[in-house]
Design a protein around this motif. Structure first.
Motif, PDB file in Angstrom:
ATOM      1  N   ALA A 184      -7.859   5.015 -15.926  1.00  0.00           N
ATOM      2  CA  ALA A 184      -8.688   4.367 -15.065  1.00  0.00           C
ATOM      3  C   ALA A 184      -8.551   2.692 -14.746  1.00  0.00           C
ATOM      4  CB  ALA A 184      -9.895   3.788 -16.836  1.00  0.00           C
ATOM      5  N   ILE A 185      -7.496   2.868 -15.574  1.00  0.00           N
ATOM      6  CA  ILE A 185      -6.744   1.330 -14.592  1.00  0.00           C
ATOM      7  C   ILE A 185      -5.763   1.759 -13.314  1.00  0.00           C
ATOM      8  CG2 ILE A 185      -4.783   0.196 -15.490  1.00  0.00           C
ATOM      9  CD1 ILE A 185      -5.545   0.189 -17.924  1.00  0.00           C
ATOM     10  N   GLU A 186      -5.444   3.188 -13.363  1.00  0.00           N
ATOM     11  CA  GLU A 186      -4.663   3.574 -12.427  1.00  0.00           C
ATOM     12  C   GLU A 186      -5.720   3.645 -11.596  1.00  0.00           C
ATOM     13  OE1 GLU A 186      -1.941   7.441 -12.784  1.00  0.00           O
ATOM     14  OE2 GLU A 186      -1.028   5.693 -13.549  1.00  0.00           O
ATOM     15  N   ALA A 187      -6.989   4.258 -11.001  1.00  0.00           N
ATOM     16  CA  ALA A 187      -7.858   4.204 -10.220  1.00  0.00           C
ATOM     17  C   ALA A 187      -8.832   3.025  -9.909  1.00  0.00           C
ATOM     18  CB  ALA A 187      -9.688   5.356 -10.898  1.00  0.00           C
ATOM     19  N   GLU A 188      -8.529   1.889 -10.264  1.00  0.00           N
ATOM     20  CA  GLU A 188      -8.915   0.935  -9.709  1.00  0.00           C
ATOM     21  C   GLU A 188      -7.751  -0.232  -8.628  1.00  0.00           C
ATOM     22  OE1 GLU A 188     -10.600  -0.868 -14.009  1.00  0.00           O
ATOM     23  OE2 GLU A 188      -8.964  -1.780 -13.755  1.00  0.00           O
ATOM     24  N   LEU A 189      -6.723   0.900  -8.558  1.00  0.00           N
ATOM     25  CA  LEU A 189      -5.576   0.802  -7.629  1.00  0.00           C
ATOM     26  C   LEU A 189      -5.667   1.067  -6.751  1.00  0.00           C
ATOM     27  CD1 LEU A 189      -2.465   1.112 -10.125  1.00  0.00           C
ATOM     28  CD2 LEU A 189      -3.276  -0.953  -9.459  1.00  0.00           C
ATOM     29  N   GLU A 190      -6.670   1.640  -6.649  1.00  0.00           N
ATOM     30  CA  GLU A 190      -7.250   2.595  -5.283  1.00  0.00           C
ATOM     31  C   GLU A 190      -8.609   1.577  -4.244  1.00  0.00           C
ATOM     32  OE1 GLU A 190      -9.198   6.351  -6.266  1.00  0.00           O
ATOM     33  OE2 GLU A 190      -7.158   7.092  -7.171  1.00  0.00           O
TER      34      GLU A 190
ATOM     35  N   VAL B 246       1.287  -1.055   0.198  1.00  0.00           N
ATOM     36  CA  VAL B 246      -0.234  -0.125   0.121  1.00  0.00           C
ATOM     37  C   VAL B 246       0.948   1.318  -0.405  1.00  0.00           C
ATOM     38  CG1 VAL B 246      -2.070   1.527   0.760  1.00  0.00           C
ATOM     39  CG2 VAL B 246      -2.565  -1.495   1.457  1.00  0.00           C
ATOM     40  N   ILE B 247       0.747   1.816  -0.971  1.00  0.00           N
ATOM     41  CA  ILE B 247       1.942   3.264  -1.642  1.00  0.00           C
ATOM     42  C   ILE B 247       1.153   4.486  -1.759  1.00  0.00           C
ATOM     43  CG2 ILE B 247       3.832   1.490  -1.682  1.00  0.00           C
ATOM     44  CD1 ILE B 247       3.339   2.496  -4.586  1.00  0.00           C
ATOM     45  N   ASP B 248       1.843   5.152  -1.700  1.00  0.00           N
ATOM     46  CA  ASP B 248       1.153   6.706  -2.267  1.00  0.00           C
ATOM     47  C   ASP B 248       1.406   6.610  -4.072  1.00  0.00           C
ATOM     48  OD1 ASP B 248       0.859   8.140  -0.004  1.00  0.00           O
ATOM     49  OD2 ASP B 248       3.008   8.342  -0.042  1.00  0.00           O
ATOM     50  N   PRO B 249       0.651   6.790  -4.477  1.00  0.00           N
ATOM     51  CA  PRO B 249       0.917   6.533  -5.838  1.00  0.00           C
ATOM     52  C   PRO B 249       2.390   7.146  -7.215  1.00  0.00           C
ATOM     53  CG  PRO B 249      -1.139   7.491  -5.848  1.00  0.00           C
ATOM     54  CD  PRO B 249      -0.384   7.487  -4.316  1.00  0.00           C
ATOM     55  N   PRO B 250       2.538   6.401  -7.552  1.00  0.00           N
ATOM     56  CA  PRO B 250       4.116   6.286  -7.725  1.00  0.00           C
ATOM     57  C   PRO B 250       4.313   7.991  -8.450  1.00  0.00           C
ATOM     58  CG  PRO B 250       3.630   4.697  -8.724  1.00  0.00           C
ATOM     59  CD  PRO B 250       2.309   4.713  -7.592  1.00  0.00           C
ATOM     60  N   PRO B 251       5.206   8.324  -9.232  1.00  0.00           N
ATOM     61  CA  PRO B 251       5.149   9.228  -9.672  1.00  0.00           C
ATOM     62  C   PRO B 251       5.752   8.699 -11.240  1.00  0.00           C
ATOM     63  CG  PRO B 251       7.909   9.754  -8.632  1.00  0.00           C
ATOM     64  CD  PRO B 251       6.678   8.651  -8.152  1.00  0.00           C
ATOM     65  N   ARG B 252       5.301   9.771 -12.301  1.00  0.00           N
ATOM     66  CA  ARG B 252       5.805   9.879 -13.280  1.00  0.00           C
ATOM     67  C   ARG B 252       6.742   9.741 -14.003  1.00  0.00           C
ATOM     68  NH1 ARG B 252       1.609   9.070 -17.056  1.00  0.00           N
ATOM     69  NH2 ARG B 252       2.732   8.590 -18.412  1.00  0.00           N
ATOM     70  N   CYS B 253       7.760   9.686 -14.392  1.00  0.00           N
ATOM     71  CA  CYS B 253       9.084   9.318 -14.707  1.00  0.00           C
ATOM     72  C   CYS B 253       9.703  10.896 -15.069  1.00  0.00           C
ATOM     73  CB  CYS B 253      10.389   8.389 -16.021  1.00  0.00           C
ATOM     74  SG  CYS B 253       9.530   8.382 -17.360  1.00  0.00           S
ATOM     75  N   PRO B 254      11.447  11.004 -15.256  1.00  0.00           N
ATOM     76  CA  PRO B 254      11.156  12.644 -15.904  1.00  0.00           C
ATOM     77  C   PRO B 254      11.375  12.832 -17.751  1.00  0.00           C
ATOM     78  CG  PRO B 254      12.739  11.645 -14.996  1.00  0.00           C
ATOM     79  CD  PRO B 254      12.125  10.562 -14.617  1.00  0.00           C
ATOM     80  N   PRO B 255      10.788  13.235 -18.122  1.00  0.00           N
ATOM     81  CA  PRO B 255      10.030  13.273 -19.336  1.00  0.00           C
ATOM     82  C   PRO B 255      11.656  13.600 -19.606  1.00  0.00           C
ATOM     83  CG  PRO B 255       9.390  15.890 -18.570  1.00  0.00           C
ATOM     84  CD  PRO B 255      10.497  14.636 -17.584  1.00  0.00           C
ATOM     85  N   VAL B 256      11.110  12.342 -21.229  1.00  0.00           N
ATOM     86  CA  VAL B 256      11.865  11.752 -22.001  1.00  0.00           C
ATOM     87  C   VAL B 256      12.368  12.130 -23.375  1.00  0.00           C
ATOM     88  CG1 VAL B 256      14.173  10.330 -23.185  1.00  0.00           C
ATOM     89  CG2 VAL B 256      12.718  10.460 -20.163  1.00  0.00           C
ATOM     90  N   LEU B 257      12.741  12.533 -24.499  1.00  0.00           N
ATOM     91  CA  LEU B 257      12.273  12.699 -25.887  1.00  0.00           C
ATOM     92  C   LEU B 257      12.197  11.463 -26.297  1.00  0.00           C
ATOM     93  CD1 LEU B 257      14.713  16.019 -27.112  1.00  0.00           C
ATOM     94  CD2 LEU B 257      12.552  16.209 -26.436  1.00  0.00           C
ATOM     95  N   GLY B 258      11.192  11.382 -27.515  1.00  0.00           N
ATOM     96  CA  GLY B 258      10.413   9.821 -28.333  1.00  0.00           C
ATOM     97  C   GLY B 258      11.954   9.720 -29.072  1.00  0.00           C
ATOM     98  N   ARG B 259      11.102   8.689 -29.219  1.00  0.00           N
ATOM     99  CA  ARG B 259      12.522   7.847 -31.074  1.00  0.00           C
ATOM    100  C   ARG B 259      12.726   9.728 -31.587  1.00  0.00           C
ATOM    101  NH1 ARG B 259      10.574   2.060 -33.158  1.00  0.00           N
ATOM    102  NH2 ARG B 259      10.850   1.507 -31.283  1.00  0.00           N
ATOM    103  N   LYS B 260      14.225   9.347 -32.252  1.00  0.00           N
ATOM    104  CA  LYS B 260      13.486  10.196 -33.307  1.00  0.00           C
ATOM    105  C   LYS B 260      13.468   9.899 -34.190  1.00  0.00           C
ATOM    106  CE  LYS B 260      18.131  12.664 -32.801  1.00  0.00           C
ATOM    107  NZ  LYS B 260      19.719  13.122 -33.197  1.00  0.00           N
ATOM    108  N   GLY B 261      12.533  10.087 -35.476  1.00  0.00           N
ATOM    109  CA  GLY B 261      11.785   9.713 -36.359  1.00  0.00           C
ATOM    110  C   GLY B 261      12.347  10.716 -37.438  1.00  0.00           C
ATOM    111  N   VAL B 262      11.654  10.481 -38.528  1.00  0.00           N
ATOM    112  CA  VAL B 262      11.760  10.913 -39.534  1.00  0.00           C
ATOM    113  C   VAL B 262      10.054  11.433 -39.588  1.00  0.00           C
ATOM    114  CG1 VAL B 262      13.658   9.813 -40.308  1.00  0.00           C
ATOM    115  CG2 VAL B 262      11.037   9.304 -41.128  1.00  0.00           C
ATOM    116  N   SER B 263      10.188  12.233 -41.141  1.00  0.00           N
ATOM    117  CA  SER B 263       9.085  13.118 -41.447  1.00  0.00           C
ATOM    118  C   SER B 263       7.997  12.190 -42.713  1.00  0.00           C
ATOM    119  CB  SER B 263       8.713  14.886 -42.089  1.00  0.00           C
ATOM    120  OG  SER B 263       7.118  15.060 -42.467  1.00  0.00           O
TER     121      SER B 263
END
Ligand SMILES: Cc1ncc(C[n+]2csc(CCOP(=O)(O)OP(=O)(O)O)c2C)c(N)n1
Ligand SMILES: Cc1ncc(C[n+]2csc(CCOP(=O)(O)OP(=O)(O)O)c2C)c(N)n1
Ligand code: SF4
Ligand code: SF4
Ligand SMILES: [Mg+2]
Ligand SMILES: [Mg+2]
Lengths: 294, 635, 635, 294
Positions: D287-293, C379-396
């Motif tokens: 919605a999936i995250e909400a289910e974890l509550e 039972v935890i606090d909701p974990p944070p999102r990871c820091p922003p990382v640029l996406g795959r370097k693509g082509v147009s």
């Protein structure tokens, strides 16, 4: 050719004192019992037997016997057994395992062991599920089985047909048994061990825990596989229709027919690329070294 | 110009040509001729991407004493034609002191070759070959080169029989006629520059590293081989296939490497010493099986004839970049042996030793050969046998008597290690040396089940912490407790006293880099430097104390052919290097040259404001700035 | 006795019983109840060898602030029966301050349990359960334990609905009745020892590390999963199967791990981020494929939920022993990413980050979770999102226009990196950051062939030394040049000033050991010690400079759960540790406890005649004598 | 169903400018040419095609085309192609390789790709030898071929029967072509690409260098495989003798019959355990995250 009634007297002598980890009611108990019966019937001394397995509930068999044994890697029982038999042709080598072990991760070795047609007995306890890892679909699971969380809509893939693949790959003996019929099964295993080539015994062995409902029906559904017409001729693909068990296997097998499905003489003399006896190893080595001077 | 390449009085010659020109055959004949007149030598070959029939180059170095590497440069190039020669530019290493023999009929000398400043001497290989019925230009070149190298005509002709023996007699005769023509045309042939013939008793062998590795397996009494073909390891297997049969053993071509390694385990479980050979991609596939051999204590030897990586990489070229995987590539803590031969002949020694150690210690051994050893053909003194190693610790199987007695002894060391228990045989019972007796199937009374699951002393799966610790420490202890003797490394200290001076340089290396490093050592000494070279043969378990003693007080340079300094990092991991130790690591595929090592030492003379403390807080970045390419950071 | 386990005011309770007794269900309800009243907690479970229905134990620790490990000891054990209890003796860690609740009807307290000196209190679980129609002893235990732990009855009843929701209503009602009975009988229940309720807004999540890892994959916008079942990784896949479908993506059950990893590469080549999960044996089988991902620059993420090793090892138990293989397990020089989450919630963060980094850097990432994280429910606090990382370097790919212009940009970073050449698109063209644009099939004008052979910038196989060097250094450079920001580690410096004092101790660890290490840090600080803890999340490439700065001047102890000190050796290999650094490494499967770490520090107080210079010549054996078992020598 | 004459006009547009490393006279040239012809005939834009291979002479094909391509690992072309097709069903995915790549090290994936019956075209250039590694026996090598130093007495093992295995494993399209007949072959390849399921094209493609004598006979020996009776019914094993091509495959296949050997409708709807479109990914995640509550 069919052996007489198998005396079950000394079967328990082949059991070790390690207690199986299997769930109560697991089909694999019946296979273990049939195997010990067959060994007792054949009167093979236990130290001349080696039982080789992969990983899975079914693959626990070696430790429950007091023969020599090897509980190896998931999917690799057949190469391990092949290496042992090639190096030690004097031993009776039996490979055991499950449908996941033999037909999923071990599929390539199954193909090539059949082709090599080396003198092994390979017993697959098919419960159409991965028991050990808690109930995922295996290659023999019907496409519409939805009880695994990993494949909640079923696999959608037709079940793998072990006997047909074994036949197409060149196994010279194919039989099917049922774990709830240990007497019939022990007879098949005994014949498989006696067969001088790759003998595949496909055993329907229900998983009580993960396939309880689906597999209870097996008891009603199994039936004898036609007559046991034994041909020493070539395998199905080169045989005209109607002439042999092999053809029956192609046209009549519903996966539930029990008995010997195919039996022909082993098609080749050797399994090894090169093999030699050792009259005077040192002399041979000296001669080989001398050649390096030229 | 000949014999002046270096103070070893060796000469390096190359023959190049397009597909079908027979450059390699020419090289093989020259090497065989060198063998016939008491010289040493080695030959590397390089080919273009064509599967067969593309351009190729044979580079040979021949000398009066053991030749361990290809040297710094090519003295003499015979170019049969110029097709795609630029592909070999880096390997050829021509300079202003080189001589290029070429056929004007094949066109002008390409600019890349001309730019080297090498002397150009046109020789009409083609026309002179045409004088003989069925004659070929490459055989003219053999004659010319043989003459320049001081090889007597008779040696060349005998060598031709040995190499072309299986060809039609007419073809062999035509070849010999061309060789005589070529040889006659050289001044060298006339001035009787015959090399001093070696003592008649000293027989030379001619073989590749792959063949030597195969020989090592035979010497180790290996009885089972299973393998899947892969470049550059296949030749070891192909050499062995007919010979293992003669010596008594079984070889199986497996469906893949997963099968091969598990077949080995099966055979070895059956009591038969087993070996396989592969290269990087196959080694990757074998790691799970190698781990099983470790955990189930079933001896096997896996020979990795490494090629350039990563992935499919450079299948026909060399690199020493599989060390990480060999040392650390198994999941879990899985102690095992890692060895590497130091030259072509040493492949025999190290394979024999590796297999015998694996047998004794009931573990997996990985042996790191590489393309530069495996596919190099050499003329060498017959390599010595490995030091004696006790055999597998077994149980007595001779009589019912022994069983009633519950006595266990070993065919080889006779120690009574364990008694048959009432119930199950304790295959994995702890013992003083960590080695438990291993019965083979067929022996009554010792039936057991080998297991790759964590298990107790009986081999029954157990997840208890104490069984796990007991068995893990047994696996580690048996390797560290073993006395490996002196074979763990080759140390060339020259004339130096036992205790090295403070100003001494230690060149520390492994595997195929040994030859160039050792030659660099010799040359540096002649220049007055105090240098020793150390080639590690046993990489794991690292012989920490011996190595510490050997390098104590010296300045250490760790030399290897890979991008990240894998040995250097490993030795740091083991805390055996002094903080001042430096790394010279560069990727393949070009072979290491002695001059590169010498140049590195010049670069590495202590610079007052060096990078010693550039990063914060007492850590050391040593070595990184010295590596080729940008190999900072941590892989 | 409760709330006094340590200064964190947490309590550790255990429920044990034979197959079918429902010990685990009891544990899950208690955990869910804790979640419902604003507490934190975690639950580990342990089972015997039976495939199903064998004896098992649930061990829960509940507290008012984040609970990161199971603690040192068990406060309270409710034994439903005593079958095979000795199997769990080590895990249970009872002592004289513990309380054992047991049912006299199940027989006498076994000697092993009694020997702990724990207070014994008989409770007739069975008889009281029998009072309710369909009542079961485990639910009486839930009530009793819940009361002792200060969990309000309503929370227990709500939790019962959540956990047993899918069962028949009658069964749920019977369970609730039993819980009420049990709860009513406790003193705690009457003294209103209600925990302080957390702020209503702060929602707690209840999930396992495997589920958190699955969530991380969804957050990373992974669109493809292929895997082969294996303990203890399967639950991550089983959690994902229905949810990936909801979020939009495809999941395939592969025939083996070789197939799984290659399927990933195929999907990723198709432009779809791909992840798999496995454990040691499967990771071994995947190494060849991971190497292909590295060489062909096709992003993939492989999650290894490690179990005990070597070989098949300890499938249901934990160990941190796959680090070597993750770092070094690929053949050739194959630079890639290695990450490890630090707690259950961090599995979400680190999987998301690992997948995004792999995408950005076009490489393979291996993420090391383990059984202790994956199968622990928390039972935890909701974990944070990871820091922003640029996406795959693509082509147009948006318009024919872009193609006529030969413009290449990325959906995410818009940089023009390369122009479509007249001939073949240079997929592997060198660039400043080492990352080349990667078009997905379907985009006209950028057709290319990915390759695992050494290749040139176009991807055409090449064995030239210069192409090999160029591409190798590109592979290395793109990883080291990337700015990973602060997420490379978690550092707990407490109240200390930025520059650590000389007497400071750094506890350096990784993965699942973080929790116990961090708790040890807190406790040591309360005892007046100057301690910081550092948990490495990014293991490769090692953030050398940041780590150096973080540990500069401190006494370092490297803590991990494996036999050979794999992290310690790796950090030495990278020369980032001071010579005085020490290792505390012991094998699994028992979870690390804070008290063990504290005891190690006591052991490690500088001893005047320590082993500093015992081996010859300036080398250091540091750490080895401190490790469990005999782990000297070099593996 | 048989496509009309295939115009060879634009075939060369599918070739890259990378020069094949193949030996002069290698059969694989014919396969490359047939493949480009088929692509041109089908008018597939090259950027919508991905050609996936393993390692071997035959596996070099992708680089010789200017489609998207992946030259992967030895034996692993099929899983790579499967992952690509499952993730990107919009693409035309073709796997190419050799007999060693596909039937030896890759045998398990061959089995399971046939079973999965995913919409791929798999072209195996069978020269009954390992060309790339210089002439060792492959699974399809006859048992008495003694030219490899590794198997100097021959393998002693009957040759692997790719079509029979594919049939037993569930492939829904099986054809055999000959590299020296690029027109016939290109027609087969085109049909295989059009087939909405796993389409296996077994191509006899001689190795000029390592099997020169043995394989020159193929030119005389090949012959049409009976008539092309196309059944949309089930596969051989469940079909009475005489009724379908599948049975012919079992009873009449000498390994040299050219044409379509088997063709049925694909047996299942999906290849993936779970697959979903992505209407609003963020909403789903919330919605999936909400289910974890709960
Ligand atoms: C390389 C590897 N992958 C996966 C596993 C996990 N695993 C162990 S047993 C098993 C399946 C067992 O199923 P089966 O062979 O049918 O035997 P059963 O348990 O059903 O008798 C799996 C996937 C493993 N041990 N090793
Ligand atoms: C894992 C691995 N094992 C072995 C090899 C070596 N190898 C490369 S190609 C090949 C066989 C190729 O034979 P085949 O697939 O029949 O293709 P052909 O060259 O005959 O066209 C082998 C064994 C490899 N690259 N990788
Ligand atoms: S899980 Fe199934 S196969 Fe395994 S022991 Fe239990 S009943 Fe048998
Ligand atoms: S070796 Fe054989 S298969 Fe390979 S390119 Fe040459 S002819 Fe073709
Ligand atoms: Mg099963
Ligand atoms: Mg082939």
């Amino acid at each position: 050719m069919a052996p007489a009634m198998i005396p079950s007297l000394r079967a328990r002598d082949y059991l070790s004192d390690v207690k199986p980890i299997w769930c109560p009611g697991c089909g694999h108990f019946g296979v273990l019992s049939a195997l010990t019966k067959a060994l007792a019937y054949l009167e093979r001394p236990k130290h001349e037997i080696a039982v080789i397995s992969g990983i899975g509930c079914s693959s626990r068999v070696p430790a429950y016997l007091n023969c020599y044994g090897f509980h190896g890697l998931h999917g690799r029982a057949l190469p391990l057994a092949t290496g042992l038999k090639a190096a030690r042709p004097d031993l009776t080598v039996i490979a055991t395992g499950g449908d996941g072990d033999g037909f999923s991760i071990g599929g390539n070795h199954f193909l090539h062991a059949c082709r090599r047609d080396i003198d092994l007995c390979y017993i697959v306890m098919d419960n159409a599920v991965y028991g050990m890892t808690k109930g995922q679909a295996s290659p023999t699971t019907p496409p519409d089985w939805t009880q695994s969380a990993l494949t909640p809509h079923g696999t959608g893939i037709p079940a793998f047909r072990p006997a047909a693949i074994a036949l197409a790959s060149g196994a010279s003996f194919i039989a099917r048994g049922f774990s709830a019929d240990p007497h019939g099964l022990s007879e098949l295993i005994a014949r498989a061990i006696l067969h001088p080539g790759f003998a595949f015994v496909h055993v329907l062995s229900p998983c009580r825990t993960y396939r309880p409902d689906d597999q209870s029906s097996w008891k009603q559904a199994v039936h004898p596989f036609g007559e046991h017409i034994l041909s020493t001729a070539e395998t199905a693909v080169d045989t005209p229709p109607g002439a042999s068990t092999s053809t029956k296997l192609h046209v009549q097998d519903d996966g539930l027919g029990l008995g010997v499905l195919h039996e022909v003489a082993r098609s080749q003399a050797s399994t090894s690329a090169t093999a030699g006896a050792n009259p005077d190893r040192q002399a041979a080595l000296d001669a080989i070294e001398a050649e390096l001077e030229a | 110009m000949i014999w002046q390449n270096d103070n070893q009085q060796s000469i390096t010659v190359a023959v190049s040509g397009s597909g079908g020109s027979g450059a390699l055959t020419a090289g093989f004949i020259l090497l065989a001729a060198a063998q016939r007149c008491g010289r040493y030598g080695l030959m590397m070959r390089s080919a273009g991407p064509q599967v067969r029939g593309g351009e190729s180059v044979a580079i040979l170095r021949i000398g009066p004493s053991t030749v361990t590497n290809i040297g710094d440069r090519v003295d003499l190039l015979a170019a049969l034609d110029w097709r795609n020669i630029e592909r070999f530019q880096d390997e050829l290493a021509l300079d202003a002191n080189s001589l290029v023999l070429h056929d004007n009929a094949a066109g002008a000398v390409p600019s890349g070759i001309a730019a080297s400043g090498a002397e150009q001497r046109p020789i009409d290989f083609g026309r002179r070959a045409a004088e003989h019925n069925g004659g070929r230009a490459n055989m003219i070149a053999v004659g010319v080169l043989g003459g320049e190298m001081g090889l007597p005509l008779q040696a060349l002709l005998d060598a031709t029989d040995a190499v072309l023996g299986k060809k039609a007699p007419a073809a062999v005769d035509a070849a010999k006629a061309c060789i005589a023509t070529g040889h006659g045309g050289t001044t060298a042939g006339q001035t009787e520059r015959e090399p001093s013939t070696a003592p008649a008793a000293a027989k030379r062998w001619r073989l590749s590293g792959n063949a030597a590795a195969g020989l090592g397996a035979l010497r180790a009494e290996v009885g089972f081989i299973a393998a899947y073909p892969i470049t550059p390891a296949s030749e070891m297997l192909e050499w062995l296939a007919p010979r293992l049969e003669r010596a008594g053993g079984t070889l199986l071509q497996a469906e893949d490497e997963l099968a091969a390694v598990n077949m080995l385990i099966g055979a070895s479980f059956g009591g038969v010493p087993a070996v396989t050979a592969t290269s990087g991609p196959g080694l990757s596939l074998m790691t799970e099986g190698i781990g099983l051999a470790v955990a189930s204590e079933t001896p096997i030897l896996v020979v990795d004839v490494a090629r350039g990586g990563p992935s499919t990489g450079l299948p026909t070229k060399s690199e020493q970049a599989d060390l990480n995987q060999a040392l650390y590539g198994l999941h879990g803590d899985a102690p095992h042996l890692v060895l590497a031969p130091l030259d072509v002949g040493d492949c025999a020694f190290t394979v024999e030793w590796g297999s015998r150690l694996a047998e004794r210690l009931q573990t997996a051994a990985i042996l790191l050969s590489d393309q530069a050893l495996g596919q190099t053909h050499a003329v060498i003194d017959p390599p010595p046998r490995c030091p004696p190693v006790l055999g597998r610790k077994g149980v007595s199987a001779t009589s019912a008597q022994a069983l009633t007695d519950n006595a266990i002894d070993s065919a080889t060391d006779r120690a009574i290690d364990s008694a048959k228990p009432a119930n199950a045989f304790a295959r994995y019972a702890p013992s003083a040396d960590g080695i438990s007796p291993m019965p083979s199937p067929g022996i009554p009374g010792f039936e057991y089940t080998a297991d790759g699951l964590a298990h107790n002393a009986q081999g029954t799966p157990s997840s208890s912490a104490s069984d796990h610790r007991e068995q893990l420490s047994k696996l580690m202890h048996k390797l560290t407790a073993h006395d490996y003797g002196d074979a763990w490394a080759r140390i060339d200290r020259g004339q130096l006293a036992d205790e090295p001076a403070d100003s001494m340089i230690s060149l520390l290396t492994w595997g195929s880099s040994w030859g160039a490093v050792q030659e660099a050592t010799t040359r540096l000494r002649e220049q007055g430097a105090q240098v020793q070279s150390i080639g590690l043969r046993l990489l794991a378990p690292l012989q920490h104390d011996q190595l510490s003693r050997a390098i104590a007080g010296t300045q250490v340079l760790v030399v290897e052919i890979n991008a990240t300094g894998q040995l250097f990092r490993y030795l740091n991991a083991e805390r055996v290097l002094p903080p001042s130790a430096r790394s010279f690591a560069r990727p393949g595929p070009l072979p290491l040259r002695p001059a590169e090592v010498i140049a590195q030492l010049r670069l590495q003379r202590p610079q007052p404001d060096a990078d010693e403390n550039q990063a914060g807080g007492g850590d050391e970045h040593a070595g990184e700035s010295l590596q080729a390419a940008d190999v900072g950071g941590g892989y």
